[in-house]
Scaffold this active site. Sequence first.
Site, PDB file in Angstrom:
ATOM      1  N   GLU A 113       0.726  -1.168   0.172  1.00 15.17           N
ATOM      2  CA  GLU A 113      -0.092   0.029  -0.069  1.00 15.17           C
ATOM      3  C   GLU A 113       0.851   1.236   0.048  1.00 15.17           C
ATOM      4  OE1 GLU A 113      -4.104  -1.500   1.823  1.00 15.17           O
ATOM      5  OE2 GLU A 113      -2.520  -0.804   3.303  1.00 15.17           O
ATOM      6  N   HIS A 238      -9.416   9.368   2.722  1.00 15.79           N
ATOM      7  CA  HIS A 238      -8.873   8.034   1.772  1.00 15.79           C
ATOM      8  C   HIS A 238      -8.936   8.640   0.323  1.00 15.79           C
ATOM      9  CE1 HIS A 238      -8.074   4.373  -0.329  1.00 15.79           C
ATOM     10  NE2 HIS A 238      -7.839   3.866   1.115  1.00 15.79           N
ATOM     11  N   ARG A 284      -0.892   8.704   1.424  1.00 19.49           N
ATOM     12  CA  ARG A 284      -2.220   9.023   1.243  1.00 19.49           C
ATOM     13  C   ARG A 284      -2.558  10.685   1.121  1.00 19.49           C
ATOM     14  NH1 ARG A 284      -5.788   4.958   4.773  1.00 19.49           N
ATOM     15  NH2 ARG A 284      -4.797   3.212   3.495  1.00 19.49           N
ATOM     16  N   HIS A 345     -11.841   9.389   6.210  1.00 21.14           N
ATOM     17  CA  HIS A 345     -11.604   8.011   6.611  1.00 21.14           C
ATOM     18  C   HIS A 345     -11.309   7.627   7.775  1.00 21.14           C
ATOM     19  CE1 HIS A 345     -10.558   4.036   5.405  1.00 21.14           C
ATOM     20  NE2 HIS A 345      -9.235   4.045   5.602  1.00 21.14           N
ATOM     21  N   ARG A 380      -1.217   8.750   9.006  1.00 20.64           N
ATOM     22  CA  ARG A 380      -1.039   7.394   9.301  1.00 20.64           C
ATOM     23  C   ARG A 380      -0.792   6.834   7.979  1.00 20.64           C
ATOM     24  NH1 ARG A 380      -4.911   2.818   8.951  1.00 20.64           N
ATOM     25  NH2 ARG A 380      -6.064   4.386   7.551  1.00 20.64           N
TER      26      ARG A 380
HETATM   27  P1  FAD Z   1     -14.064   0.565  15.687  1.00 17.12           P
HETATM   28  O1  FAD Z   1     -13.707  -0.667  15.222  1.00 17.12           O
HETATM   29  O2  FAD Z   1     -14.649   1.850  14.967  1.00 17.12           O
HETATM   30  O3  FAD Z   1     -15.097   0.157  16.938  1.00 17.12           O
HETATM   31  C1  FAD Z   1     -15.678   1.153  17.528  1.00 17.12           C
HETATM   32  C2  FAD Z   1     -16.537   0.513  18.490  1.00 17.12           C
HETATM   33  O4  FAD Z   1     -17.201   1.493  19.357  1.00 17.12           O
HETATM   34  C3  FAD Z   1     -17.883   0.264  17.750  1.00 17.12           C
HETATM   35  O5  FAD Z   1     -18.333  -1.225  18.263  1.00 17.12           O
HETATM   36  C4  FAD Z   1     -18.870   1.071  17.868  1.00 17.12           C
HETATM   37  O6  FAD Z   1     -20.341   0.682  18.114  1.00 17.12           O
HETATM   38  C5  FAD Z   1     -18.762   1.409  19.491  1.00 17.12           C
HETATM   39  N1  FAD Z   1     -19.175   2.748  19.808  1.00 17.12           N
HETATM   40  C6  FAD Z   1     -18.892   3.871  19.570  1.00 17.12           C
HETATM   41  N2  FAD Z   1     -19.450   5.044  20.166  1.00 17.12           N
HETATM   42  C7  FAD Z   1     -20.178   4.176  21.286  1.00 17.12           C
HETATM   43  C8  FAD Z   1     -20.723   4.658  22.345  1.00 17.12           C
HETATM   44  N3  FAD Z   1     -21.174   5.807  22.693  1.00 17.12           N
HETATM   45  N4  FAD Z   1     -21.412   3.716  23.303  1.00 17.12           N
HETATM   46  C9  FAD Z   1     -21.084   2.415  22.976  1.00 17.12           C
HETATM   47  N5  FAD Z   1     -20.232   1.932  21.958  1.00 17.12           N
HETATM   48  C10 FAD Z   1     -19.843   2.834  21.318  1.00 17.12           C
HETATM   49  N6  FAD Z   1      -6.984   0.182   9.080  1.00 17.12           N
HETATM   50  C11 FAD Z   1      -5.997  -0.733   8.909  1.00 17.12           C
HETATM   51  O7  FAD Z   1      -5.103  -0.679   9.682  1.00 17.12           O
HETATM   52  N7  FAD Z   1      -6.144  -1.426   7.855  1.00 17.12           N
HETATM   53  C12 FAD Z   1      -7.256  -1.508   6.746  1.00 17.12           C
HETATM   54  O8  FAD Z   1      -7.141  -2.119   5.845  1.00 17.12           O
HETATM   55  C13 FAD Z   1      -8.109  -0.605   7.238  1.00 17.12           C
HETATM   56  N8  FAD Z   1      -9.289  -0.507   6.176  1.00 17.12           N
HETATM   57  C14 FAD Z   1     -10.451   0.405   6.670  1.00 17.12           C
HETATM   58  C15 FAD Z   1     -11.544   0.423   5.693  1.00 17.12           C
HETATM   59  C16 FAD Z   1     -12.480   1.134   6.083  1.00 17.12           C
HETATM   60  C17 FAD Z   1     -13.761   1.115   5.045  1.00 17.12           C
HETATM   61  C18 FAD Z   1     -12.522   1.831   7.368  1.00 17.12           C
HETATM   62  C19 FAD Z   1     -13.855   2.840   7.668  1.00 17.12           C
HETATM   63  C20 FAD Z   1     -11.287   1.936   7.963  1.00 17.12           C
HETATM   64  C21 FAD Z   1     -10.355   1.237   7.770  1.00 17.12           C
HETATM   65  N9  FAD Z   1      -9.072   1.044   8.457  1.00 17.12           N
HETATM   66  C22 FAD Z   1      -8.098   0.329   8.505  1.00 17.12           C
HETATM   67  C23 FAD Z   1      -9.090   1.759   9.772  1.00 17.12           C
HETATM   68  C24 FAD Z   1      -9.311   0.823  10.818  1.00 17.12           C
HETATM   69  O9  FAD Z   1     -10.348  -0.205  10.441  1.00 17.12           O
HETATM   70  C25 FAD Z   1      -9.747   1.266  12.152  1.00 17.12           C
HETATM   71  O10 FAD Z   1      -9.141   2.425  12.596  1.00 17.12           O
HETATM   72  C26 FAD Z   1      -9.811   0.315  13.351  1.00 17.12           C
HETATM   73  O11 FAD Z   1     -10.608  -0.733  13.004  1.00 17.12           O
HETATM   74  C27 FAD Z   1     -10.592   1.076  14.419  1.00 17.12           C
HETATM   75  O12 FAD Z   1     -10.935   0.173  15.520  1.00 17.12           O
HETATM   76  P2  FAD Z   1     -11.204   0.705  16.885  1.00 17.12           P
HETATM   77  O13 FAD Z   1     -11.437  -0.713  17.894  1.00 17.12           O
HETATM   78  O14 FAD Z   1     -10.556   1.610  17.411  1.00 17.12           O
HETATM   79  O15 FAD Z   1     -12.734   1.078  16.535  1.00 17.12           O
HETATM   80  C1  SIN Z   2      -7.226   0.344   2.488  1.00 15.90           C
HETATM   81  O1  SIN Z   2      -7.642  -0.690   2.400  1.00 15.90           O
HETATM   82  O2  SIN Z   2      -7.098   1.159   1.653  1.00 15.90           O
HETATM   83  C2  SIN Z   2      -7.494   1.070   3.793  1.00 15.90           C
HETATM   84  C3  SIN Z   2      -6.263   0.886   4.655  1.00 15.90           C
HETATM   85  C4  SIN Z   2      -6.127   1.719   5.632  1.00 15.90           C
HETATM   86  O3  SIN Z   2      -6.994   2.524   6.081  1.00 15.90           O
HETATM   87  O4  SIN Z   2      -5.307   1.635   6.549  1.00 15.90           O
END
Ligand code: FAD
Ligand code: SIN
Length: 532
Positions: A113, A238, A284, A345, A380
């Site tokens: 990437e 993104h 990015r 993103h 990032r």
């Molecule tokens: P999240 O996975 O967002 O979880 C947050 C949780 O908190 C959820 O369960 C939500 O319901 C809960 N929540 C929020 N507010 C409240 C509240 N008030 N009360 C109770 N629950 C609440 N990163 C990578 O490293 N590689 C990738 O390939 C990648 N691809 C991505 C593709 C997409 C489409 C997106 C959107 C993001 C991507 N990212 C990627 C970024 C990455 O997915 C996220 O940064 C990461 O998953 C965040 O994890 P987290 O556990 O911090 O939060």
């Molecule tokens: C992607 O697959 O392009 C998202 C990866 C990321 O957000 O880290």
Amino acid sequence: MERFDIIVVGSGIAGLSFSLKAAERGCRVAILTKKNQAESNTNYAQGGIACVFSSGDDFELHVRDTLKAGDGLCQESVVRCIIEEGPERVEELIRLGVAFSQLEDGRVSLHREGGHSKRRILHVQDLTGRAIEQALLHAVAESPQITMFEHHLAIDLITSHKIGRFAAEQNRVLGLYALDVRTEEVKTYSAPVVFLAAGGVGHVYLYTTNPSIATGDGIAMSWRAGAEIRNMEFIQFHPTALYSKTEERFLISEAVRGEGAVLRNTAGEPFMQRYHPSADLAPRDVVARAIDAEMKRSGATHLWLDISGRDRDELREKFPSIFAACERQGIDISRDRIPVVPAAHYLCGGVAANVDAETNLPGLYAAGEVACTGLHGANRLASNSLLEAVVVAHRAARAVTGYLSNDYPDVPALPEWVDGDVRNSDERVVLSHNWDELKRTMWDYVGIVRTTKRLERACTRIERLRQEIHDYYWNFKVEPTLLELRNLIEVAALIVECALQRRESRGLHYTLDYPEKRGKLEDTRVVQGHDA
Ligand code: FAD
Ligand code: SIN
């Protein structure tokens, strides 16, 4: 009132990984999650998890790429720690059942990437997040120490100062209030530790790749309780979300460019070589700004991503969810160009926390996208966030059990939530109107390219919305849309405040008024929320 050792807010990779580790250490854990348990940014991650996993790669190279993307603002010790502890945590995910894609010879398949000098992204086709989320949820379901509360939306932290206890001591966390969305009842949860893993803020912008849970609740809640918030100006857009006439923006993974896809302008010409020597695989921020510039120059609503001419079955096998999403729009990616636009993103800033998830507020821990540990700096590196979440969650379990075994005053009985003389909202149109206005304001005035004048305009509008929602909050019964909008308004104000503080262009923050970098490397900080 329900009592636990630890309350975890969020069931994405950070919350689930931490809960498993804390439970292994004997803690009683409650996970509160505001929709169904799988609904999270994690569940939609496509590209994968960045990790040094091949003989041709090494920690130094991954550290160097991360520091370069971060544009001077990463904390090098944090970067080293997360990258060096990564392989062990990824091995644990494999043991939990995450079946990363393999090459025909049985070696793990590694994507490339933007900003990475090596192939180092482990992935499960383009459904990596879903595979990780399912494996973690399965393990959590088997733990007798963990109770999952779905459809419970955390509203606010309860702190010692807020309830007037231990006023002479440092403020600390004692629990939280949460709305049971199905019964509409506000419940009180008591615990000496709250672990925030509530994810990002994508829905503060009109166009985002994030699912609807990403409303910045964790950041707003922490700020109101007096936690330090850092670097909110660094919003990662993104470069390639699928363009459609609705507000939906399905992500087209950077891994598609890693497999050779090329960005083309409206004249059909590749243009990235003019902006960066790494062309389509530049970091990015560079790619998003280049697309923005090309779109502004031509007045186009979108540009094109081109991987046409490749074998159809191979593309469908490698990128099943992207292939299907495009097909639903009548696009065959092996033949047609894909219409793409940038979309909000990822938030690089957040609740200031160290690599053990500790914040400035005793009892409050934060990890994952809600936190700002110093790994990402001003931008990032792709796929570093899943890695950060698993490493910090693991370390946090040790730190939290240390905190719990030390002497601290018992958590006292906490006051129940008082609804007061409130009535049901009959003016929901105010909420939808204000949410729409906020998202458009942020998209138009606080987007990829900024100016001080636009930021000031945004500030004035956000302040008016804040006042209106403040009145609404105190007059009506709480409901999810109201709580989320209130949080998004706080988050928008924090983004603008940090953006105004940064009088330079660096990483993801680009302003026409200060186009150069300053010599001095500083984080932007906001403290002292309402309750501090
Ligand atoms: P999240 O996975 O967002 O979880 C947050 C949780 O908190 C959820 O369960 C939500 O319901 C809960 N929540 C929020 N507010 C409240 C509240 N008030 N009360 C109770 N629950 C609440 N990163 C990578 O490293 N590689 C990738 O390939 C990648 N691809 C991505 C593709 C997409 C489409 C997106 C959107 C993001 C991507 N990212 C990627 C970024 C990455 O997915 C996220 O940064 C990461 O998953 C965040 O994890 P987290 O556990 O911090 O939060
Ligand atoms: C992607 O697959 O392009 C998202 C990866 C990321 O957000 O880290």
